[in-house]
Design a protein around this motif. Structure first.
Motif, PDB file in Angstrom:
ATOM      1  N   ARG A 115       5.671  -1.733 -10.675  1.00 27.80           N
ATOM      2  CA  ARG A 115       4.405  -2.487 -11.061  1.00 27.80           C
ATOM      3  C   ARG A 115       4.827  -4.293 -10.850  1.00 27.80           C
ATOM      4  N   LYS A 116       5.990  -4.511 -11.184  1.00 26.82           N
ATOM      5  CA  LYS A 116       6.456  -5.754 -10.917  1.00 26.82           C
ATOM      6  C   LYS A 116       6.389  -6.143  -9.616  1.00 26.82           C
ATOM      7  N   TRP A 117       6.594  -5.131  -8.590  1.00 28.23           N
ATOM      8  CA  TRP A 117       6.588  -5.564  -7.054  1.00 28.23           C
ATOM      9  C   TRP A 117       4.914  -5.688  -6.774  1.00 28.23           C
ATOM     10  N   GLY A 118       4.229  -4.900  -7.500  1.00 24.35           N
ATOM     11  CA  GLY A 118       2.713  -4.946  -7.247  1.00 24.35           C
ATOM     12  C   GLY A 118       2.198  -6.370  -7.804  1.00 24.35           C
ATOM     13  N   ARG A 119       2.810  -6.642  -8.900  1.00 25.42           N
ATOM     14  CA  ARG A 119       2.173  -8.149  -9.001  1.00 25.42           C
ATOM     15  C   ARG A 119       2.835  -9.423  -8.359  1.00 25.42           C
ATOM     16  N   VAL A 120       3.965  -9.142  -7.706  1.00 23.72           N
ATOM     17  CA  VAL A 120       4.465 -10.287  -7.101  1.00 23.72           C
ATOM     18  C   VAL A 120       3.932  -9.975  -5.616  1.00 23.72           C
ATOM     19  N   HIS A 121       3.748  -8.954  -5.019  1.00 20.82           N
ATOM     20  CA  HIS A 121       3.418  -8.853  -3.511  1.00 20.82           C
ATOM     21  C   HIS A 121       2.151  -8.161  -3.442  1.00 20.82           C
ATOM     22  N   LYS A 122       1.104  -7.721  -4.589  1.00 14.96           N
ATOM     23  CA  LYS A 122      -0.005  -6.870  -4.063  1.00 14.96           C
ATOM     24  C   LYS A 122      -1.134  -7.003  -4.915  1.00 14.96           C
ATOM     25  N   ASN A 123      -1.348  -8.337  -5.579  1.00 13.91           N
ATOM     26  CA  ASN A 123      -2.110  -8.792  -6.139  1.00 13.91           C
ATOM     27  C   ASN A 123      -2.410  -8.093  -7.636  1.00 13.91           C
ATOM     28  N   GLY A 124      -1.186  -7.820  -8.124  1.00 17.85           N
ATOM     29  CA  GLY A 124      -1.202  -6.963  -9.428  1.00 17.85           C
ATOM     30  C   GLY A 124      -1.584  -5.569  -9.211  1.00 17.85           C
ATOM     31  N   ALA A 125      -1.322  -4.769  -8.236  1.00 10.46           N
ATOM     32  CA  ALA A 125      -1.660  -3.411  -8.340  1.00 10.46           C
ATOM     33  C   ALA A 125      -0.664  -2.766  -9.292  1.00 10.46           C
ATOM     34  N   PHE A 126      -1.280  -1.737  -9.677  1.00 12.68           N
ATOM     35  CA  PHE A 126      -0.332  -1.257 -10.861  1.00 12.68           C
ATOM     36  C   PHE A 126      -0.246   0.341 -10.712  1.00 12.68           C
ATOM     37  N   ALA A 171      -4.422  15.069   1.712  1.00  7.65           N
ATOM     38  CA  ALA A 171      -5.698  14.490   1.644  1.00  7.65           C
ATOM     39  C   ALA A 171      -6.005  14.004   0.055  1.00  7.65           C
ATOM     40  N   ALA A 172      -5.668  14.730  -0.813  1.00  4.64           N
ATOM     41  CA  ALA A 172      -5.813  14.456  -2.180  1.00  4.64           C
ATOM     42  C   ALA A 172      -5.165  13.225  -2.748  1.00  4.64           C
ATOM     43  N   VAL A 173      -3.825  13.119  -2.178  1.00  6.56           N
ATOM     44  CA  VAL A 173      -3.221  11.854  -2.393  1.00  6.56           C
ATOM     45  C   VAL A 173      -3.973  10.623  -1.903  1.00  6.56           C
ATOM     46  N   ALA A 174      -4.340  10.803  -0.613  1.00 10.74           N
ATOM     47  CA  ALA A 174      -5.099   9.725   0.078  1.00 10.74           C
ATOM     48  C   ALA A 174      -6.255   9.252  -0.457  1.00 10.74           C
ATOM     49  N   ALA A 175      -6.966  10.337  -1.183  1.00  6.70           N
ATOM     50  CA  ALA A 175      -8.256   9.962  -1.640  1.00  6.70           C
ATOM     51  C   ALA A 175      -8.241   9.152  -2.839  1.00  6.70           C
ATOM     52  N   LEU A 176      -6.889   9.264  -3.676  1.00  5.65           N
ATOM     53  CA  LEU A 176      -6.762   8.406  -4.626  1.00  5.65           C
ATOM     54  C   LEU A 176      -6.278   6.877  -4.342  1.00  5.65           C
ATOM     55  N   VAL A 177      -6.166   6.601  -3.253  1.00  5.04           N
ATOM     56  CA  VAL A 177      -5.501   5.284  -2.905  1.00  5.04           C
ATOM     57  C   VAL A 177      -6.791   4.292  -2.931  1.00  5.04           C
ATOM     58  N   ASN A 178      -6.449   3.138  -3.783  1.00  3.69           N
ATOM     59  CA  ASN A 178      -7.408   2.331  -3.902  1.00  3.69           C
ATOM     60  C   ASN A 178      -6.718   0.917  -3.913  1.00  3.69           C
ATOM     61  N   ALA A 179      -7.484  -0.107  -4.430  1.00  4.44           N
ATOM     62  CA  ALA A 179      -6.774  -1.643  -4.272  1.00  4.44           C
ATOM     63  C   ALA A 179      -5.737  -1.738  -5.557  1.00  4.44           C
ATOM     64  N   ASN A 180      -5.719  -0.913  -6.301  1.00  2.00           N
ATOM     65  CA  ASN A 180      -4.990  -1.057  -7.478  1.00  2.00           C
ATOM     66  C   ASN A 180      -3.606  -0.203  -7.321  1.00  2.00           C
ATOM     67  N   THR A 181      -3.766   0.749  -6.114  1.00  2.00           N
ATOM     68  CA  THR A 181      -2.639   1.502  -6.052  1.00  2.00           C
ATOM     69  C   THR A 181      -1.326   0.619  -5.623  1.00  2.00           C
ATOM     70  N   HIS A 213      -0.920   1.731   3.898  1.00  3.98           N
ATOM     71  CA  HIS A 213      -1.481   0.982   2.797  1.00  3.98           C
ATOM     72  C   HIS A 213      -0.739  -0.125   2.000  1.00  3.98           C
ATOM     73  N   ARG A 214       0.630  -0.147   2.582  1.00  2.00           N
ATOM     74  CA  ARG A 214       1.715  -0.870   1.945  1.00  2.00           C
ATOM     75  C   ARG A 214       1.926  -0.548   0.478  1.00  2.00           C
ATOM     76  N   LEU A 215       2.404   0.747   0.111  1.00  2.00           N
ATOM     77  CA  LEU A 215       2.500   1.282  -0.953  1.00  2.00           C
ATOM     78  C   LEU A 215       4.066   1.699  -0.871  1.00  2.00           C
ATOM     79  N   LEU A 216       4.677   1.681  -2.182  1.00  5.00           N
ATOM     80  CA  LEU A 216       6.049   2.151  -2.249  1.00  5.00           C
ATOM     81  C   LEU A 216       6.154   3.710  -2.361  1.00  5.00           C
ATOM     82  N   LEU A 217       7.089   4.332  -1.791  1.00  7.08           N
ATOM     83  CA  LEU A 217       7.279   5.763  -2.022  1.00  7.08           C
ATOM     84  C   LEU A 217       8.405   5.880  -3.037  1.00  7.08           C
ATOM     85  N   ILE A 218       8.157   6.592  -4.113  1.00  5.45           N
ATOM     86  CA  ILE A 218       9.250   6.587  -5.088  1.00  5.45           C
ATOM     87  C   ILE A 218       9.724   8.223  -5.171  1.00  5.45           C
ATOM     88  N   CYS A 219      10.844   8.473  -4.941  1.00  4.54           N
ATOM     89  CA  CYS A 219      11.435   9.947  -5.214  1.00  4.54           C
ATOM     90  C   CYS A 219      12.303   9.973  -6.445  1.00  4.54           C
TER      91      CYS A 219
END
Ligand SMILES: Cc1ncc(COP(=O)(O)O)c(C=O)c1O
Length: 399
Positions: A115-126, A171-181, A213-219
């Motif tokens: 979430r912090k990375w989203g705030r710093v680098h992705k317009n507050g995406a959370f 495909a289900a994961v891809a369908a959930l991606v939006n500007a807040n992701t 989509h410039r998202l983080l992958l968390i394992c």
């Protein structure tokens, strides 16, 4: 002998159905209760005791460190935590580590970092996309991130921001991606969900989707990390590098130690964002060093792979013999489908009644059923073939 009158069990909060057994000591794959009965342990604290009960290296690490320094304060450096952090980064794709006490706390940290990375680098995406049937812990945020049936309402309102997709459904994961992701978070093998393995295509597809989509992958590798899958970390089995990884369970070999690891470009915490009284304390991190050094010995991981293969073959043969269902898993995290909702009954019989069978005098077997029709096997990573054979003999009787 345990005196239940002197120490009534109701003094403890009643948070789970416990059998009237008090375990007093353990060694390797064996546990003893207050009556002297011994149990072959294929639960190992829920995949925690990676080296079995009370292994020499952990006892030595604790007895060497305890008289030296237990906690200086997380606001100061201490030697064991520095050594362990460097060992972990040298042996993984990550650059920095934050130590925690539990897997849930490590995952809370991962969520905060994303979430912090989203705030710093992705317009507050959370938003963090997670998966149905996942398990990430029992804090409010990690329960909200989990896809365990019923957990969406149990302590409502949930922490928002965790849309869920079906596991292995790209495909289900891809369908959930939006500007807040901001991230996608998953267990490479869903442990509590019943040992559901990600397909290589799903893992690689998630990496590509995250990159696109410039998202983080968390394992969440609380269960799959530290040798459990036959590689030091589960992501190595798939050949897919996440941006953030969490570890727990096996990293402490039985003591409360967990960790959040991240690549340098993701490490955006500022002073005050993250911390905790016991984080990285030298007593626990000294144990972490001992456990990791054991796992880094050249023969350790090949042995886990070979033992995992042997257990898989034996369970597959048993399933064929008794007309059971699918055997699945990776390394020494395995499951057997029973084709009927009798997992709880099998577990209880193996623990309490196996001793009536020939050869099992005053002995029991500890198994786990994460779902009513599934048995899960998570022995110590150094379990022997003889112990596997004995477990299978007991399981056959219990079934
Ligand atoms: C994948 C996964 N994540 C997180 C946790 C939570 O870890 P802890 O119980 O140490 O908080 C678990 C525990 O079973 C787990 O299996």
């Amino acid at each position: 002998m345990m005196n239940f009158e002197k120490y009534p069990t109701h003094a403890l909060m009643n948070i789970t159905a416990r059998p009237e057994i008090v375990f007093t000591h353990g060694a390797g794959s064996w546990l003893w209760d207050h009556t002297g009965k011994k149990y072959l342990d294929f639960v190992q604290g829920w995949a925690v005791n990676a080296l079995g009960h009370s292994p020499r290296c952990i006892v030595d690490a604790l007895t060497a460190q305890a008289p030296k320094l237990i906690t200086p304060s997380p606001a100061f450096y201490n030697e064991p935590s520095l050594i362990l952090a460097n060992l972990l980064t040298a042996n993984s794709c990550f650059d920095q580590v934050f130590f925690t006490n539990t897997g849930a706390e490590a995952n809370e940290g991962a969520i905060k970092l994303a979430r912090k990375w989203g705030r710093v680098h992705k317009n507050g995406a959370f938003e963090i996309i997670t998966t149905v049937n996942s398990f990430h812990g029992r804090t409010l945020a990690t329960m909200s991130a989990s896809g365990k049936p019923g957990w969406d309402t149990i302590f409502a309102p949930q922490v928002p921001g965790f849309p869920k997709a079906n596991f292995n459904d790209l495909a289900a994961v891809a369908a959930l991606v939006n500007a807040n992701t901001v991230a996608i978070m998953l267990e490479p093998v869903q442990g509590e969900g019943g040992v559901n393995c990600a397909t290589p295509a799903f893992m690689h597809g998630l990496r590509a989707l995250a990159d696109k989509h410039r998202l983080l992958l968390i394992c969440d590798e609380v269960q799959t990390g530290m040798g459990r899958l036959g590689t030091l970390f589960g992501y190595q089995h798939f050949g897919v590098e996440p941006d953030i990884m969490t570890l727990g369970k096996g990293i402490g070999g039985g003591v409360p130690l967990a960790a959040l690891l991240a690549k340098a470009e993701v490490c955006v915490f500022e002073h005050g964002d993250q911390g905790g009284t016991y984080n990285g304390n030298p007593l626990m991190t000294a144990v972490g060093i001992a456990v990791l050094q054991e796992m880094l010995k050249p023969a350790f991981l090949p042995q886990v792979q070979a033992t995992g293969k042997y257990l898989a073959e034996c369970l597959t043969a048993l399933s064929k013999d008794l007309n059971l269902g699918e055997e699945r898993g990776i390394g020494l995290l395995r499951a057997l489908e029973l084709n009927a909702e009798r997992g709880g009954a099998v577990v209880a019989f193996a623990r309490d009644q196996l001793e009536t069978a020939p050869g099992w005098n005053n002995m029991g077997l500890l198994l786990n059923s994460p779902r009513p029709s599934v048995l899960r096997f998570m022995p110590a990573l150094n379990v022997s073939r003889e112990e596997i054979d004995l477990m299978l003999a007991g399981l056959r009787i219990a079934l």
